[in-house]
Write a protein that holds these residues in place. Structure first.
Motif, PDB file in Angstrom:
ATOM      1  N   THR A  12       0.684  -1.296  -0.009  1.00 13.20           N
ATOM      2  CA  THR A  12       0.085  -0.115  -0.099  1.00 13.20           C
ATOM      3  C   THR A  12       0.876   1.135   0.218  1.00 13.20           C
ATOM      4  N   ILE A  13       0.183   2.224  -0.313  1.00 13.22           N
ATOM      5  CA  ILE A  13       1.262   3.699  -0.252  1.00 13.22           C
ATOM      6  C   ILE A  13       1.407   3.994   0.981  1.00 13.22           C
ATOM      7  N   ALA A  14       0.507   3.685   1.918  1.00 15.16           N
ATOM      8  CA  ALA A  14       0.744   4.058   3.273  1.00 15.16           C
ATOM      9  C   ALA A  14       2.153   3.236   3.565  1.00 15.16           C
ATOM     10  N   GLU A  15       1.952   1.892   3.575  1.00 19.15           N
ATOM     11  CA  GLU A  15       3.368   1.000   4.084  1.00 19.15           C
ATOM     12  C   GLU A  15       4.561   1.775   3.283  1.00 19.15           C
ATOM     13  N   CYS A  16       4.399   1.981   2.308  1.00 12.70           N
ATOM     14  CA  CYS A  16       5.737   2.513   1.327  1.00 12.70           C
ATOM     15  C   CYS A  16       6.292   3.772   1.893  1.00 12.70           C
ATOM     16  N   LEU A  17       5.441   4.604   2.420  1.00 10.58           N
ATOM     17  CA  LEU A  17       5.890   5.911   2.875  1.00 10.58           C
ATOM     18  C   LEU A  17       6.297   5.484   4.246  1.00 10.58           C
ATOM     19  N   ASP A  18       5.774   4.840   5.255  1.00  8.16           N
ATOM     20  CA  ASP A  18       6.323   4.252   6.383  1.00  8.16           C
ATOM     21  C   ASP A  18       7.661   3.789   6.391  1.00  8.16           C
ATOM     22  N   ASP A  19       8.039   2.755   5.283  1.00  8.97           N
ATOM     23  CA  ASP A  19       9.270   2.279   4.968  1.00  8.97           C
ATOM     24  C   ASP A  19      10.079   3.367   4.608  1.00  8.97           C
ATOM     25  N   TYR A  20       9.829   4.396   3.824  1.00  5.92           N
ATOM     26  CA  TYR A  20      10.344   5.715   3.680  1.00  5.92           C
ATOM     27  C   TYR A  20      11.049   6.566   4.893  1.00  5.92           C
ATOM     28  N   PHE A  21      10.057   6.786   5.679  1.00  2.91           N
ATOM     29  CA  PHE A  21      10.333   7.575   6.935  1.00  2.91           C
ATOM     30  C   PHE A  21      11.457   6.575   7.785  1.00  2.91           C
ATOM     31  N   LYS A  22      11.380   5.349   7.856  1.00  3.71           N
ATOM     32  CA  LYS A  22      12.176   4.560   8.705  1.00  3.71           C
ATOM     33  C   LYS A  22      13.526   4.501   8.029  1.00  3.71           C
ATOM     34  N   GLN A  23      13.714   4.614   6.523  1.00  5.66           N
ATOM     35  CA  GLN A  23      15.165   4.560   6.057  1.00  5.66           C
ATOM     36  C   GLN A  23      15.813   5.839   5.920  1.00  5.66           C
ATOM     37  N   SER A  24      14.925   6.838   5.810  1.00  4.70           N
ATOM     38  CA  SER A  24      15.577   8.067   5.950  1.00  4.70           C
ATOM     39  C   SER A  24      15.810   8.708   7.232  1.00  4.70           C
ATOM     40  N   GLU A  25      15.726   7.864   8.247  1.00  5.50           N
ATOM     41  CA  GLU A  25      15.879   8.346   9.700  1.00  5.50           C
ATOM     42  C   GLU A  25      15.441   9.858   9.931  1.00  5.50           C
ATOM     43  N   GLN A  26      14.171  10.112   9.473  1.00  5.09           N
ATOM     44  CA  GLN A  26      13.438  10.984   9.726  1.00  5.09           C
ATOM     45  C   GLN A  26      12.786  10.901  11.047  1.00  5.09           C
ATOM     46  N   LEU A  27      11.644  11.946  11.747  1.00  4.59           N
ATOM     47  CA  LEU A  27      11.080  11.480  12.779  1.00  4.59           C
ATOM     48  C   LEU A  27      10.329  10.361  12.440  1.00  4.59           C
ATOM     49  N   GLN A  28      10.117   9.483  13.852  1.00  6.11           N
ATOM     50  CA  GLN A  28       9.177   8.478  13.491  1.00  6.11           C
ATOM     51  C   GLN A  28       7.798   8.956  13.268  1.00  6.11           C
ATOM     52  N   THR A  29       7.392   8.139  12.009  1.00 13.15           N
ATOM     53  CA  THR A  29       6.215   8.655  11.506  1.00 13.15           C
ATOM     54  C   THR A  29       5.346   7.341  10.859  1.00 13.15           C
ATOM     55  N   ARG A  30       4.019   7.389  11.318  1.00 13.60           N
ATOM     56  CA  ARG A  30       3.233   6.481  10.600  1.00 13.60           C
ATOM     57  C   ARG A  30       1.908   6.742   9.990  1.00 13.60           C
ATOM     58  N   LEU A  31       1.638   6.325   8.908  1.00 14.91           N
ATOM     59  CA  LEU A  31       0.284   6.957   8.258  1.00 14.91           C
ATOM     60  C   LEU A  31      -0.715   5.411   8.007  1.00 14.91           C
ATOM     61  N   PHE A  32      -2.002   6.028   8.364  1.00 13.36           N
ATOM     62  CA  PHE A  32      -3.087   5.051   8.146  1.00 13.36           C
ATOM     63  C   PHE A  32      -4.025   5.610   7.128  1.00 13.36           C
TER      64      PHE A  32
END
Length: 290
Positions: free
Chosen positions: A135-155
Motif C-alpha cells: 500500500t501507499i501508506a506502507e511504502c511511505l512508512d518504509d521511507y520514513f524509517k530508512q531516511s531516519e527522519q522523525l518516527q512517522t506512521r500513516l493510516f
C-alpha cells in the motif's frame, strides 16, 4: 465544502507525539469528476490524495508538495499536488487494462514515488520512495524509517460511502523534543490508531474518532483547516506554453485544426487560441523583448 473535508491536528502533550486526521470526501469526488478511471485507480488516487494532505500538513513553511507515482505498468502515472492551504488537485494516466484484483505492484509495475517539496521561498527538495510494500501508506512508512527522519506512521483508507467515493486517513509523528521513553508510548498509540476503519473516517466527526481511539489518553485538538479542490491553471500559463513552442509547430497545428485547444488535465478547463490570438501574443512578446 463538506464538513468532513477538513484536516485536524492534535497533540498528545504528555507523550511528545503529534497527530493529524483528514477526511477528503468532496475534494476526492471533484478530482475524479472529470475522469472515468477504473475503480482500482480511483482507490489508489484516493490513497495518494490522503497521503499528500497529511504530508503537506507537516510542512513548517508556505509552499506545495507533490506526490507522483510513475511506473511501466498499466497505471503509468498518478499525481496529487497540494499546498499549505490544503488546496488539492490530481490526475492519473492509465494505458491498459486495470481490474479490481490487481495489486499496487501489478498496476504500477516497475516504479517509484517521488515526493517533491517546493517552498515559496527556498530550495526545492525531492525524495524517492520505493514501491516495495502493498500500500501507499506502507511504502511511505518504509521511507520514513530508512531516511531516519522523525518516527512517522500513516493510516490511509479510500473507498465508498453511500455509493460515493470517500477517503480519509491519520498520521502520527514523534516530536523532535521526544525522549527515549516516548518510543514505547508511540508504539502503543500506533496500535490504537491501526484499529481505525474507513467508514469511521468517512462519516464520524473528529471528536468522535479521537474519543473512540484515545479515550484513555490526554489529547489536545486544534481548530480544523478546510481541504478543498483547487486548480491553478490559467489562460496566462497556456499563453506562456504557446510562446515557448517553435513557430512552425504552432503554424502546423493552426493549419490542420484552425485553432489550438489546450485542456487542463486536472480540472478539464478549455483554453482556445486562434490565429489572431497567436499573432497578438507574438506582438506582445516582441514589445517585451525590445
Amino acid at each position: 465544502m463538506s464538513k468532513h473535508d477538513q484536516l485536524n491536528r492534535f497533540l498528545f502533550e504528555d507523550d511528545a507525539v503529534r497527530g493529524e486526521l483528514v477526511s477528503v470526501n468532496e475534494t476526492y469526488r471533484k478530482i475524479l469528476h472529470q475522469h472515468n478511471y477504473p475503480l482500482a485507480v480511483n482507490l489508489l488516487l484516493g490513497e495518494l490524495l490522503v497521503a499528500t494532505s497529511l504530508l503537506t500538513a507537516t510542512l513548517k513553511f508556505d509552499g506545495d508538495i507533490t506526490l507522483q507515482i510513475q511506473g511501466d505498468g498499466p497505471v503509468k502515472m498518478l499525481v496529487i499536488n497540494g499546498n499549505n492551504y490544503q488546496q488539492m488537485r490530481g490526475v492519473a494516466r492509465v494505458e491498459g487494462s486495470v481490474t479490481n484484483q490487481l495489486s499496487l505492484k501489478q498496476m504500477v509495475g516497475q516504479g517509484y514515488m517521488v515526493i517533491t517539496i517546493t517552498p515559496t521561498n527556498g530550495e526545492r527538495y525531492q525524495g524517492i520512495v520505493a514501491l516495495e510494500s502493498s500500500t501507499i501508506a506502507e511504502c511511505l512508512d518504509d521511507y520514513f524509517k530508512q531516511s531516519e527522519q522523525l518516527q512517522t506512521r500513516l493510516f490511509i483508507h479510500s473507498g465508498e460511502i453511500n455509493g460515493q467515493p470517500a477517503a480519509g486517513g491519520m498520521l502520527l509523528q514523534v516530536l523532535p523534543s521526544a525522549g527515549s521513553e516516548s518510543q514505547h508510548k508511540f508504539d502503543h498509540l500506533v496500535q490504537l490508531t491501526a484499529t481505525i476503519k474507513g467508514e469511521e473516517l468517512y462519516t464520524l466527526e473528529t471528536k468522535q474518532i479521537l474519543h473512540r481511539l484515545y479515550h484513555e489518553e490526554d489529547v489536545t485538538l486544534y481548530d480544523p483547516q478546510p481541504v478543498t479542490f483547487h486548480c491553478n491553471c490559467s489562460k496566462e500559463r497556456c499563453e506562456n506554453i504557446l510562446l515557448s513552442l517553435p513557430d512552425e509547430d504552432i503554424e502546423h497545428i493552426l493549419h490542420e485544426r484552425g485553432e489550438i485547444d489546450i485542456e487542463c488535465e486536472f480540472c478539464g478547463a478549455d483554453y482556445l487560441f486562434n490565429q489572431q490570438d497567436i499573432e497578438e501574443l507574438k506582438r506582445i512578446k516582441k514589445q517585451q523583448i525590445h
